[in-house]
Design a protein around this motif. Structure first.
Motif, PDB file in Angstrom:
ATOM      1  N   TYR A 174       0.846  -1.189   0.000  1.00 43.43           N
ATOM      2  CA  TYR A 174       0.000   0.000   0.000  1.00 43.43           C
ATOM      3  C   TYR A 174       0.881   1.238   0.000  1.00 43.43           C
ATOM      4  CZ  TYR A 174      -3.896  -3.073   1.024  1.00 43.43           C
ATOM      5  OH  TYR A 174      -4.840  -4.061   0.945  1.00 43.43           O
ATOM      6  N   GLY A 175       0.469   2.224  -0.790  1.00 43.36           N
ATOM      7  CA  GLY A 175       1.214   3.467  -0.870  1.00 43.36           C
ATOM      8  C   GLY A 175       0.305   4.657  -0.705  1.00 43.36           C
ATOM      9  N   ARG A 176       0.860   5.749  -0.182  1.00 42.57           N
ATOM     10  CA  ARG A 176       0.085   6.965  -0.003  1.00 42.57           C
ATOM     11  C   ARG A 176       1.031   8.145   0.094  1.00 42.57           C
ATOM     12  NH1 ARG A 176      -3.067   7.490   5.420  1.00 42.57           N
ATOM     13  NH2 ARG A 176      -3.490   9.458   4.332  1.00 42.57           N
ATOM     14  N   VAL A 177       0.487   9.322  -0.163  1.00 39.40           N
ATOM     15  CA  VAL A 177       1.236  10.558  -0.008  1.00 39.40           C
ATOM     16  C   VAL A 177       0.825  11.183   1.313  1.00 39.40           C
ATOM     17  CG1 VAL A 177       1.750  12.819  -0.977  1.00 39.40           C
ATOM     18  CG2 VAL A 177       1.335  10.881  -2.498  1.00 39.40           C
ATOM     19  N   ALA A 178       1.759  11.336   2.211  1.00 38.94           N
ATOM     20  CA  ALA A 178       1.461  11.878   3.532  1.00 38.94           C
ATOM     21  C   ALA A 178       0.942  13.300   3.422  1.00 38.94           C
ATOM     22  CB  ALA A 178       2.711  11.841   4.404  1.00 38.94           C
ATOM     23  N   GLY A 179      -0.170  13.581   4.109  1.00 40.65           N
ATOM     24  CA  GLY A 179      -0.728  14.919   4.156  1.00 40.65           C
ATOM     25  C   GLY A 179      -1.461  15.343   2.911  1.00 40.65           C
ATOM     26  N   GLY A 180      -1.823  14.383   2.052  1.00 43.26           N
ATOM     27  CA  GLY A 180      -2.488  14.755   0.814  1.00 43.26           C
ATOM     28  C   GLY A 180      -3.929  14.352   0.756  1.00 43.26           C
ATOM     29  N   VAL A 181      -4.661  14.459   1.853  1.00 45.35           N
ATOM     30  CA  VAL A 181      -6.039  13.979   1.884  1.00 45.35           C
ATOM     31  C   VAL A 181      -6.943  14.810   0.988  1.00 45.35           C
ATOM     32  CG1 VAL A 181      -8.037  13.643   3.364  1.00 45.35           C
ATOM     33  CG2 VAL A 181      -5.775  13.003   4.176  1.00 45.35           C
ATOM     34  N   ALA A 182      -6.857  16.132   1.083  1.00 44.23           N
ATOM     35  CA  ALA A 182      -7.804  16.974   0.365  1.00 44.23           C
ATOM     36  C   ALA A 182      -7.476  17.091  -1.123  1.00 44.23           C
ATOM     37  CB  ALA A 182      -7.835  18.358   0.995  1.00 44.23           C
ATOM     38  N   ALA A 183      -6.210  17.018  -1.485  1.00 42.62           N
ATOM     39  CA  ALA A 183      -5.823  17.319  -2.856  1.00 42.62           C
ATOM     40  C   ALA A 183      -5.914  16.124  -3.796  1.00 42.62           C
ATOM     41  CB  ALA A 183      -4.403  17.876  -2.874  1.00 42.62           C
ATOM     42  N   GLY A 184      -5.877  14.906  -3.289  1.00 44.11           N
ATOM     43  CA  GLY A 184      -5.852  13.746  -4.166  1.00 44.11           C
ATOM     44  C   GLY A 184      -4.611  13.765  -5.039  1.00 44.11           C
ATOM     45  N   PRO A 185      -3.400  13.663  -4.484  1.00 45.83           N
ATOM     46  CA  PRO A 185      -2.164  13.951  -5.209  1.00 45.83           C
ATOM     47  C   PRO A 185      -1.761  12.903  -6.241  1.00 45.83           C
ATOM     48  CG  PRO A 185      -1.662  13.177  -3.006  1.00 45.83           C
ATOM     49  CD  PRO A 185      -3.152  13.298  -3.086  1.00 45.83           C
ATOM     50  N   ILE A 186      -2.363  11.719  -6.211  1.00 43.92           N
ATOM     51  CA  ILE A 186      -2.003  10.697  -7.190  1.00 43.92           C
ATOM     52  C   ILE A 186      -2.868  10.916  -8.433  1.00 43.92           C
ATOM     53  CG2 ILE A 186      -1.746   8.216  -7.594  1.00 43.92           C
ATOM     54  CD1 ILE A 186      -1.617   7.774  -4.616  1.00 43.92           C
ATOM     55  N   ASP A 187      -2.302  11.632  -9.418  1.00 44.25           N
ATOM     56  CA  ASP A 187      -3.080  11.965 -10.604  1.00 44.25           C
ATOM     57  C   ASP A 187      -3.057  10.810 -11.599  1.00 44.25           C
ATOM     58  OD1 ASP A 187      -0.519  12.028 -11.648  1.00 44.25           O
ATOM     59  OD2 ASP A 187      -0.422  14.220 -11.720  1.00 44.25           O
ATOM     60  N   ARG A 188      -3.697  11.024 -12.751  1.00 35.67           N
ATOM     61  CA  ARG A 188      -3.819   9.956 -13.744  1.00 35.67           C
ATOM     62  C   ARG A 188      -2.457   9.524 -14.276  1.00 35.67           C
ATOM     63  NH1 ARG A 188      -7.491   6.517 -14.280  1.00 35.67           N
ATOM     64  NH2 ARG A 188      -7.071   6.350 -16.513  1.00 35.67           N
ATOM     65  N   ALA A 189      -1.554  10.478 -14.493  1.00 32.49           N
ATOM     66  CA  ALA A 189      -0.226  10.121 -15.010  1.00 32.49           C
ATOM     67  C   ALA A 189       0.525   9.228 -14.027  1.00 32.49           C
ATOM     68  CB  ALA A 189       0.569  11.392 -15.308  1.00 32.49           C
ATOM     69  N   LEU A 190       0.486   9.583 -12.747  1.00 30.35           N
ATOM     70  CA  LEU A 190       1.168   8.768 -11.742  1.00 30.35           C
ATOM     71  C   LEU A 190       0.483   7.417 -11.594  1.00 30.35           C
ATOM     72  CD1 LEU A 190       3.387   8.536  -9.648  1.00 30.35           C
ATOM     73  CD2 LEU A 190       1.884   9.682  -7.988  1.00 30.35           C
ATOM     74  N   GLN A 191      -0.827   7.378 -11.716  1.00 30.69           N
ATOM     75  CA  GLN A 191      -1.537   6.094 -11.642  1.00 30.69           C
ATOM     76  C   GLN A 191      -1.093   5.162 -12.767  1.00 30.69           C
ATOM     77  OE1 GLN A 191      -5.821   6.575 -11.287  1.00 30.69           O
ATOM     78  NE2 GLN A 191      -5.577   8.353  -9.937  1.00 30.69           N
ATOM     79  N   ARG A 192      -0.966   5.716 -14.016  1.00 26.03           N
ATOM     80  CA  ARG A 192      -0.519   4.881 -15.130  1.00 26.03           C
ATOM     81  C   ARG A 192       0.908   4.400 -14.917  1.00 26.03           C
ATOM     82  NH1 ARG A 192      -3.448   8.858 -18.092  1.00 26.03           N
ATOM     83  NH2 ARG A 192      -1.516  10.041 -18.419  1.00 26.03           N
ATOM     84  N   ARG A 193       1.743   5.252 -14.346  1.00 23.37           N
ATOM     85  CA  ARG A 193       3.130   4.851 -14.113  1.00 23.37           C
ATOM     86  C   ARG A 193       3.217   3.742 -13.078  1.00 23.37           C
ATOM     87  NH1 ARG A 193       4.953   9.629 -13.613  1.00 23.37           N
ATOM     88  NH2 ARG A 193       5.416   9.821 -11.384  1.00 23.37           N
TER      89      ARG A 193
END
Length: 514
Positions: A174-193
């Protein structure tokens, strides 16, 4: 450290008052005895009032049952705590009757004194003096009941959390960006990568949004994650049955806190809009776009309730397809990854970390690490509970030791008479030990039964009313058995030492009473 003098004084006065109240009835009974009889040794049973407490015990149990039907006050289950207190009082009030029944049954079993004379003496004492035996057993019953109740509750909670983790952590990492609850920092480009990383067989992305339903309470968490509509229990620890959403509604799955606090009952329609879009992630009462307008979006349908130990304030799960249909974005906060077994695990981990190396604050953890860390935090949180259980057992041991030491001193003439009848010092000690063993075993058995009833109150009433979650019942057999054996062994040892100390010169002992 903060010490409240008034509370400390209240506890001190409560202890003094308990001692005075406990001595009042025997003192009145002794005052009614003739002076000559009071000066003679023995007669403990005459000093304990021969009151039939069956009615009081039944009244306490019934009163406790009625209290359980009352709702909590100020989100604190005061009535459930009062029910536990009433059942403890009832359990102690029922002791003389229980001891009398067990003593009569034991007397019939060992009716022939020639078979086991020492056992016959112990059973006859239990049968002939149930009230004094009950007084000696009361502290053991109370301590064992409370310790057993806490042990059952904590074990049930831990097993429930462990099973919950198995359900909510199905992936390998499992992976996550710390402190990024409101922004949703994992965008489509990062998801594809991430999804195309060598060694990754499958990747699922999860969105987390805050939903303010009540300004007086913490915000509810909305989880956007894949749900199997045919069997939601595969990915969520569903409580009870789930329902098929009617056409024209959006299926949501709510935690138990949502049912208790906000009334999101299973099968109900919720005419409120989910917080769609970045501008509306902090308010459900003031929508900022058309997709968040309740009048222009389909109603929410509570398709099921799930158990969530991570978010006490409440949570709602919605499928990503429904989220996007409502106008929600496709960014994510968390990602779950299943590895491809064809690629070495170390190589897959390196590639996965390299794929997100440019993202600041991105954290990866394996599911095994998350599970172990969660259970370690749980064990640390409840370590003090186990310490309190040990203290309760120690208090019971001190009570047993002091009780049997007093019994030994009070029954010196009885021991001297047995010596005149031909019993050796070690035989008297053995008979006294058997008597103690029977009483402690009976107290442990009754205390464990009462403890199970209290544990059910803690599991079925106190926890749901305090924390808005339920748990499954688990039985800590090894812990309870070890505690019972330790209490039996040490209590019997205390009785043996008390008897050996009390048995002396029979002539001198009997002469003291002339």
């Amino acid at each position: 450290l903060a010490v409240d003098p008034l509370v400390t004084l209240a506890f001190a006065l409560a202890g003094i008052g308990t001692g005075l109240a406990g001595s009042f009835a025997p003192a009145r009974a002794l005052r009614r005895l003739p002076a000559a009889r009071s000066l003679r040794a023995g007669g403990i049973e005459e000093a304990v009032p021969a009151v039939d407490r069956r009615g009081a015990a039944l009244a306490c149990f019934a009163f406790g049952g009625l209290l359980l039907a009352l709702p909590p006050a100020g989100e604190i289950p005061w009535s459930a705590y009062a029910a536990i207190a009433a059942w403890l009082v009832g359990a102690i009030a029922a002791l003389p009757r229980i001891v009398g029944v067990v003593g009569a049954l034991g007397a019939r079993i060992v009716a022939d004194a020639r078979a086991i004379p020492l056992g016959w003496l112990a059973v006859q004492r239990l049968h002939g003096a149930p009230r004094s035996a009950s007084a000696a057993m009361s502290a053991v019953v109370a301590s064992v009941a409370l310790a057993a109740a806490m042990a059952i509750m904590v074990t049930s909670f831990r097993d429930s959390v462990a099973n919950w983790l198995d359900t909510v952590l199905p992936a390998d990492a499992y992976g996550r960006v710390a402190g990024g609850v409101a922004a949703g920092p994992i965008d489509r480009a990062l998801q594809r990568r991430i999804a195309s990383t060598p060694g990754v067989q499958q990747a699922e992305f999860l969105r987390t949004v805050e939903w303010n339903l009540d300004a007086r309470r913490p915000p509810v968490t909305v989880l956007v994650r894949p749900i199997d509509a045919r069997d939601p229990s595969r990915r969520l620890p569903i409580v009870g049955e789930w329902r098929t959403p009617p056409p024209g509604t959006i299926a949501i799955y709510v935690s138990e806190a949502m049912v208790d606090v906000y009334g999101f009952a299973p099968g109900s329609r919720i005419e409120r809009a989910l917080p769609i879009g970045p501008a509306s992630t902090t308010s459900a009462t003031a929508p900022h776009d058309a997709a968040a307008d309740p009048a222009r979006t389909p109603p929410l349908f509570v398709a099921g309730v799930w158990r969530d130990y991570a978010r006490q304030q409440g949570s709602v799960v919605v499928d990503p397809a429904d989220w996007r249909a409502l106008g929600g974005d496709d960014t994510a906060n968390d990602v779950a990854v299943w590895f491809d077994d064809a690629v070495p695990r170390d190589q897959a981990w390196r590639a996965l970390r390299a794929a997100v190396d440019a993202v600041a604050g991105f954290e990866w953890r394996s599911s095994a690490e998350l599970r172990e860390r969660s259970l370690r935090i749980f064990d640390r949180s409840f370590a003090v509970t186990y310490a309190l259980e040990a203290i309760a057992i120690a208090v019971a041991l001190f009570g047993v030791a002091s009780t049997w030491a007093g019994e030994g001193l009070a029954r010196r003439r009885e021991f001297a008479t047995l010596q005149h009848l031909g019993l050796a010092r070690r035989q008297i000690a053995a008979s006294f030990a058997i008597e103690a063993l029977l009483q402690i075993a009976l107290a442990i058995a009754w205390g464990t039964i009462v403890g199970l009833a209290i544990a059910l109150v803690l599991i079925r009433r106190v926890n749901p009313q305090s924390f808005h979650w339920t748990m499954q019942l688990s039985w800590p057999g090894s812990l309870l058995a070890a505690s019972a054996l330790a209490l039996l062994a040490l209590g019997t040892l205390a009785a043996v030492l008390a008897a050996l100390h009390a048995v002396g010169d029979p002539v001198r002992t009997l002469a003291e009473d002339t």
